[in-house]
Design a protein around this motif. Structure first.
Motif, PDB file in Angstrom:
ATOM      1  N   UNK A   1     -26.819 -16.989   5.461  1.00 50.47           N
ATOM      2  CA  UNK A   1     -27.836 -17.368   6.427  1.00 50.47           C
ATOM      3  C   UNK A   1     -29.230 -17.519   5.866  1.00 50.47           C
ATOM      4  N   UNK A   2     -29.412 -17.250   4.571  1.00 50.57           N
ATOM      5  CA  UNK A   2     -30.730 -17.444   3.956  1.00 50.57           C
ATOM      6  C   UNK A   2     -31.007 -18.939   3.796  1.00 50.57           C
ATOM      7  N   UNK A   3     -32.258 -19.334   4.026  1.00 54.13           N
ATOM      8  CA  UNK A   3     -32.672 -20.727   3.839  1.00 54.13           C
ATOM      9  C   UNK A   3     -33.264 -20.868   2.441  1.00 54.13           C
ATOM     10  N   UNK A   4     -32.719 -21.776   1.649  1.00 53.85           N
ATOM     11  CA  UNK A   4     -33.211 -21.986   0.288  1.00 53.85           C
ATOM     12  C   UNK A   4     -33.498 -23.468   0.076  1.00 53.85           C
ATOM     13  N   UNK A   5     -34.346 -23.731  -0.910  1.00 53.53           N
ATOM     14  CA  UNK A   5     -34.696 -25.111  -1.242  1.00 53.53           C
ATOM     15  C   UNK A   5     -34.317 -25.408  -2.680  1.00 53.53           C
ATOM     16  N   UNK A   6     -33.990 -26.655  -2.922  1.00 50.15           N
ATOM     17  CA  UNK A   6     -33.641 -27.126  -4.261  1.00 50.15           C
ATOM     18  C   UNK A   6     -34.385 -28.418  -4.522  1.00 50.15           C
ATOM     19  N   UNK A   7     -34.836 -28.614  -5.771  1.00 51.90           N
ATOM     20  CA  UNK A   7     -35.548 -29.840  -6.103  1.00 51.90           C
ATOM     21  C   UNK A   7     -36.886 -29.918  -5.389  1.00 51.90           C
ATOM     22  N   UNK A   8     -37.319 -31.155  -5.076  1.00 46.44           N
ATOM     23  CA  UNK A   8     -38.611 -31.328  -4.435  1.00 46.44           C
ATOM     24  C   UNK A   8     -38.784 -32.727  -3.894  1.00 46.44           C
ATOM     25  N   UNK A   9     -40.045 -33.186  -3.857  1.00 42.49           N
ATOM     26  CA  UNK A   9     -40.364 -34.478  -3.252  1.00 42.49           C
ATOM     27  C   UNK A   9     -40.853 -35.493  -4.281  1.00 42.49           C
ATOM     28  N   UNK A  10     -40.523 -35.290  -5.540  1.00 42.26           N
ATOM     29  CA  UNK A  10     -40.972 -36.198  -6.588  1.00 42.26           C
ATOM     30  C   UNK A  10     -39.775 -36.661  -7.409  1.00 42.26           C
ATOM     31  N   UNK A  11     -39.918 -37.812  -8.066  1.00 40.33           N
ATOM     32  CA  UNK A  11     -38.775 -38.424  -8.733  1.00 40.33           C
ATOM     33  C   UNK A  11     -38.429 -37.762 -10.058  1.00 40.33           C
ATOM     34  N   UNK A  12     -39.359 -36.987 -10.637  1.00 41.11           N
ATOM     35  CA  UNK A  12     -39.072 -36.263 -11.865  1.00 41.11           C
ATOM     36  C   UNK A  12     -39.427 -34.798 -11.664  1.00 41.11           C
ATOM     37  N   UNK A  13     -38.422 -33.939 -11.862  1.00 40.43           N
ATOM     38  CA  UNK A  13     -38.626 -32.522 -11.583  1.00 40.43           C
ATOM     39  C   UNK A  13     -37.609 -31.730 -12.389  1.00 40.43           C
ATOM     40  N   UNK A  14     -38.070 -30.986 -13.395  1.00 39.37           N
ATOM     41  CA  UNK A  14     -37.160 -30.165 -14.195  1.00 39.37           C
ATOM     42  C   UNK A  14     -37.571 -28.695 -14.140  1.00 39.37           C
ATOM     43  N   UNK A  15     -38.097 -28.287 -13.003  1.00 35.82           N
ATOM     44  CA  UNK A  15     -38.506 -26.893 -12.823  1.00 35.82           C
ATOM     45  C   UNK A  15     -37.281 -26.064 -12.445  1.00 35.82           C
ATOM     46  N   UNK A  16     -36.676 -25.413 -13.420  1.00 37.59           N
ATOM     47  CA  UNK A  16     -35.489 -24.614 -13.160  1.00 37.59           C
ATOM     48  C   UNK A  16     -34.228 -25.453 -13.190  1.00 37.59           C
ATOM     49  N   UNK A  17     -33.134 -24.858 -12.758  1.00 36.10           N
ATOM     50  CA  UNK A  17     -31.842 -25.538 -12.785  1.00 36.10           C
ATOM     51  C   UNK A  17     -31.774 -26.621 -11.715  1.00 36.10           C
TER      52      UNK A  17
END
Length: 907
Positions: free
Chosen positions: A637-653
């Motif tokens: 039930x935890x809400x998590x986010x992955x990636x973001x709103x930009x076309x290039x993103x290598x912050x973490x897995x």
């Protein structure tokens, strides 16, 4: 290993104390050179037994300190530098990790192909390092970053196991996408299989100079917003130009301008000059002082000289250099650049900017001399303020250089503790002891050690502490009552029978109205250990192993609120319950679209969860290539986010790739950030007819190599399929679609007609109803639907193998793409039931799998009756990655409530 391959002397270790980011130093305990996969495995096994940490390293050109080893052993891969093979026909290559980027590019060029990712360090950086960092480069604006071009990996795990990470669409998760960009923390890649693309037939390069950096920034957005996708769009600021022109790399650029833009277009010759003229007009309209167009290759190389030499020239500005890296939405470039220069003035520092403007990937570089009192502190303070500004603008902390040790402290700017915890679960699944490249990526040093308690036992304890009597009562039939009491009756569907699970209508279907309600629902399910089957519209509920139990279906169809569309950034944020048709209808007003055409339709969340894609995947890719970020509700039930709103993103897995194609077994997708494309100026489809499939396969292959506009889609219809689509005559059909500039499309059609006449294929009736073909209930509603995936040029060999799925009087209904290597086989209910024996179909399936395996492919059951899915594995071989898949599933869903046993017994 022998003494000659081992370095331990302090003087010998000195070159390995740093990477290209000179602001950091760390002394390894030793460096060992390996020359084969077996040597990697043996060394890792030895270090694992002795509990000694180790760090994989290539050429040391990284820019975030990711390959530094403070007291650990460096496993140096530079001597594993062989190109193992190039398959020009299927446009693939397999290499060892020490191969230099340009070596592969030059080898591919001899076959008329190219490896597209081109980091600025490409003459020195290795493919293994590119995989570790998910490297980008100037031409990744059009062609994508490293992850878009990796199709397979062989790795040595931190436990010294040799594992083949097969790419999708095999069983399990996209471990290839997860491994790329993991910065050497999940294992060591020993072999890399890459996708190659044709060299462009023509190139147009423009150079524009601006007196105001804000004008240059707005010109960038104007070009992209106009529907023009350059191969590269780079910006160089005044400080960088001065450094370059004062060095041996001088290219004759003016040094009194605020910034210069390099815009490169490539593709078919037809229409390219016209697009270049459109770009030139846009640059001038937005304040360019001067625009020059390269007349020949010499001019083009001169334009690029300043960009490619920029980092080398910065050595003139300081003995040390901090190379920053962040990505922001393109439309925010003007304000962010202004803020960067403001920060530089505040801290009395010089900042130089040379970066990938087309995708908003900034590189604010800070030259300095660490011997100056207090300067290091000012450099880090400036970096912190720049990162905070980029994140506040909707960006991320790194677009291509990685987190390493340099950006660990910034990770909490974009990720919550729960977001980071899911990444730690991944780390533990691959590296339980935590010896592989420790101290990288995560903001704290001991993140790996915490995972066991947080991700597995801790969640189990929470479940076990629940009221067992309520759990037993819930399973006995009162689930609906629990949901009504906790969330209200409006959360339940009145007609649950529209969802079919394991051949039976669902008894209880919950349809949350908000993200918060979905989260509360999953908390209830986790507490009571209900077996949950996520779904959108229920399109592919009969895929995978039939669940042993399905207490509750959760549909996201009511999560279909507003569409947040940002046309200047070609970005949209949507809830998972929106359908692709609804989304594209909204986007069409701005002449944009999400170019996905999955068969069977369904919600966007369902499309992402299943990684479904149709014919357009040949040009635009799959959801893995078009989804930038996700909001997911975990099993607990935890809400998590992955990636973001930009076309290039290598912050973490790359958690987006892990969730995409996970079929709802790791969490329920609630929201997505999407990369959009401009609607093409022209759209044309041609049909070709033949009594045999062979000439049509050859025609499609010829069109890809014709040097004109590549087909956006090409599908072969067997006679039975053609009849269902409304075509009589008992012939095989090839439907070819082109999207692009009108001149390019017209030229491609002319070339195609000529090639068809040479191959003996005849033009058929006019047709453009792709949507009807991909939504045909007579096809996609078949009782048995199989999907075979092979190398693109092996599709033709599967036609005869698929004949056993037809009736005695007619071959089966087939739909095949010779561009993507995919074939669909449809068996209607009447034909399936005529056999009266699921074993017969199982034997046919195993024979098809044998033929497909011989060609390096796989076959999966996309939908089938329950008896067949119990008689034979719906997915086929789980291969050597099964253990890793199972570990990932257990970390994310310790109680096994999300689609239990969907991928297999242990998953």
């Amino acid at each position: 290993m022998g003494r000659e391959d081992l370095l331990t002397d302090p003087a010998e270790l000195l070159p390995f104390e740093s990477d290209a980011l000179t602001a950091y130093r760390a002394t390894p305990a030793a460096v060992v050179f390996v020359q084969s996969t077996d040597e990697i495995r043996r060394v890792v096994s030895l270090l694992q037994t002795a509990r000694i940490p180790f760090v994989p390293r290539g050429a040391g050109t990284g820019l975030s300190g990711g390959a530094l080893a403070d007291g650990a052993v460096i496993i140096e891969l530079a001597r594993m530098n062989r190109i193992l093979w190039i398959d020009a026909e299927n446009r693939r290559a397999r290499v060892q990790p020490g191969v230099i980027n340009t070596q592969l590019a030059e080898a591919a060029a001899r076959h008329g192909l190219m490896y597209a990712p081109d980091p600025s360090s490409q003459t020195a950086c290795t493919l293994g390092g590119n995989v570790a960092e998910n490297s980008g480069g100037p031409h990744c604006l059009k062609y994508g970053v490293t992850t878009n071009h990796i199709v397979g990996l062989t790795i040595v795990t931190p436990e010294a196991q040799l594992v083949d990470l097969s790419g999708p669409p095999g069983p399990g998760y996209d471990l290839v996408g997860l491994f790329v960009g993991s910065e050497g923390t999940l294992g060591i890649c020993a072999e890399i299989e890459v996708r190659l693309v044709p060299l462009p037939a023509a190139v147009e390069t423009l150079l524009a100079h601006f007196d105001e950096i804000e004008s240059a920034s707005r010109a960038v957005s104007a070009v992209i917003s106009a529907g023009i996708l350059p191969a590269a769009l780079e910006m160089i600021d005044r400080n960088t130009l001065k450094a370059v022109e004062a060095s041996v790399y001088a290219a004759g650029f003016p040094t009194d301008v605020a910034a210069s833009l390099i815009v490169e277009l490539d593709g078919p010759r037809a229409g390219l000059a016209e697009q270049a003229a459109d770009v030139e007009a846009l640059l001038e309209e937005h304040g360019a002082r001067e625009v020059a167009r390269a007349a020949n290759d010499g001019d083009r190389l001169k334009f690029w000289k300043a960009r490619k030499s920029a980092f080398g020239a910065m050595g003139r500005l300081g003995s040390d250099l901090l190379v920053q890296d962040a990505t922001v939405p393109r439309s925010r470039l003007p304000e962010i650049l202004a803020r960067v220069y403001e920060v530089a003035g505040k801290h009395e520092l010089m900042i130089t900017n040379v970066f990938h403007a087309g995708d908003g990937n900034l590189h604010p570089n800070i030259p300095f001399d660490r011997r100056d009192p207090g300067v290091t502190e000012r450099v880090h303070a400036a970096s912190q303020e720049i990162m905070e500004a980029c994140v506040a603008a909707g960006g991320t902390i790194t677009g291509e250089h990685g987190v390493g040790i340099d950006k660990r402290r910034y990770m909490p700017l974009i990720y919550t503790d729960d977001d980071l915890r899911t990444m730690r679960w991944v780390k533990e699944a691959f590296d339980p002891v935590g010896l592989c490249n420790p101290g990288k990526v995560f903001p704290d040093q001991d993140g790996t050690a915490k995972v066991e308690g947080e991700g597995r036992q801790g969640d189990r304890d929470a479940v076990q502490s629940g009221d067992r009597r309520r759990t037993a009562s819930a399973r006995s039939g009162n689930i609906a009552s629990f949901i009504e009491v906790e969330l209200g009756p409006g959360c339940l569907l009145d007609d649950p029978q529209t969802f079919v699970v394991a051949g039976r209508p669902a008894e209880i279907v919950a349809a949350p109205n908000s993200l918060g309600e979905l989260a509360e629902l999953m908390k209830l399910a986790s507490k009571h250990e209900w077996a949950v089957v996520p779904g959108g519209e229920g399109t592919w509920m009969e895929t995978g192993r039939p669940p042993e139990r399905a207490d509750l279906v959760v549909t996201t169809r009511r999560l279909c609120g507003s569409i947040q569309h940002h046309p200047d950034d070609l970005l949209a944020t949507v809830q998972a319950g929106i359908t692709l048709e609804q989304l594209n209808k909204h986007l069409a007003a701005a002449r944009q679209w999400l170019p996905l055409d999955p068969p069977g339709g369904g919600t966007l969340g369902g499309v992402i969860a299943t990684a479904a894609a149709g014919p357009l995947a040949a040009l635009y890719g799959t959801p893995r290539d078009l989804v930038l970020g996700l909001t997911v509700v975990r099993a607990d039930g935890r809400i998590v986010k992955a990636g973001g709103r930009v076309v290039k993103n290598v912050a973490g897995y790359d958690m987006v790739r892990l969730y995409t194609g996970s079929w709802g077994t790791l969490g329920i997708i609630a929201e997505a950030h999407l990369r959009l494309h401009a609607l093409p100026l022209a759209d044309a489809t041609r049909l070709y007819r033949s009594p045999r499939p062979g000439p049509l396969v050859e025609l499609a292959v010829d069109l890809e190599a014709a040097g004109v506009l590549r087909p956006a889609a090409a599908e072969i219809l067997a006679p039975a399929t053609a009849r269902l689509a409304g075509f009589e005559g008992g012939k095989w059909l090839l439907a070819v679609r082109w999207l692009g500039h009108e001149l390019a499309v017209n030229e491609a059609v002319r070339v195609s007609d000529k090639a068809a006449s040479r191959n003996g294929a005849q033009p058929a009736d006019a047709w453009d109803d792709w949507a009807a073909l991909l939504s045909s209930q007579e096809l996609w509603g078949s009782l048995l639907t199989l999907r075979a995936d092979v190398s693109a040029r092996s599709v033709g060999e599967l036609f005869s193998a698929a004949n056993s799925f037809g009736s005695q009087g007619e071959g089966p209904a087939l739909l095949a793409s010779p561009l993507t290597g995919r074939m669909w086989i449809f068996v209607p209910a009447a034909l399936y039931e005529a056999a009266h024996d699921s074993r017969r179909w199982a034997l046919r399936l195993e024979e098809l799998r044998r033929t497909t395996r011989e060609r390096g492919g796989s076959v999966r059951i996309e939908s089938a009756p329950r008896d067949l899915r119990l008689a034979v594995d719906p997915w086929g071989d789980l291969a050597t990655s099964h253990t890793l898949n199972a570990r990932v599933k257990r970390r994310f869903d310790p109680s096994g409530i999300l689609k239990p046993k969907f991928f297999g017994v242990d998953l």
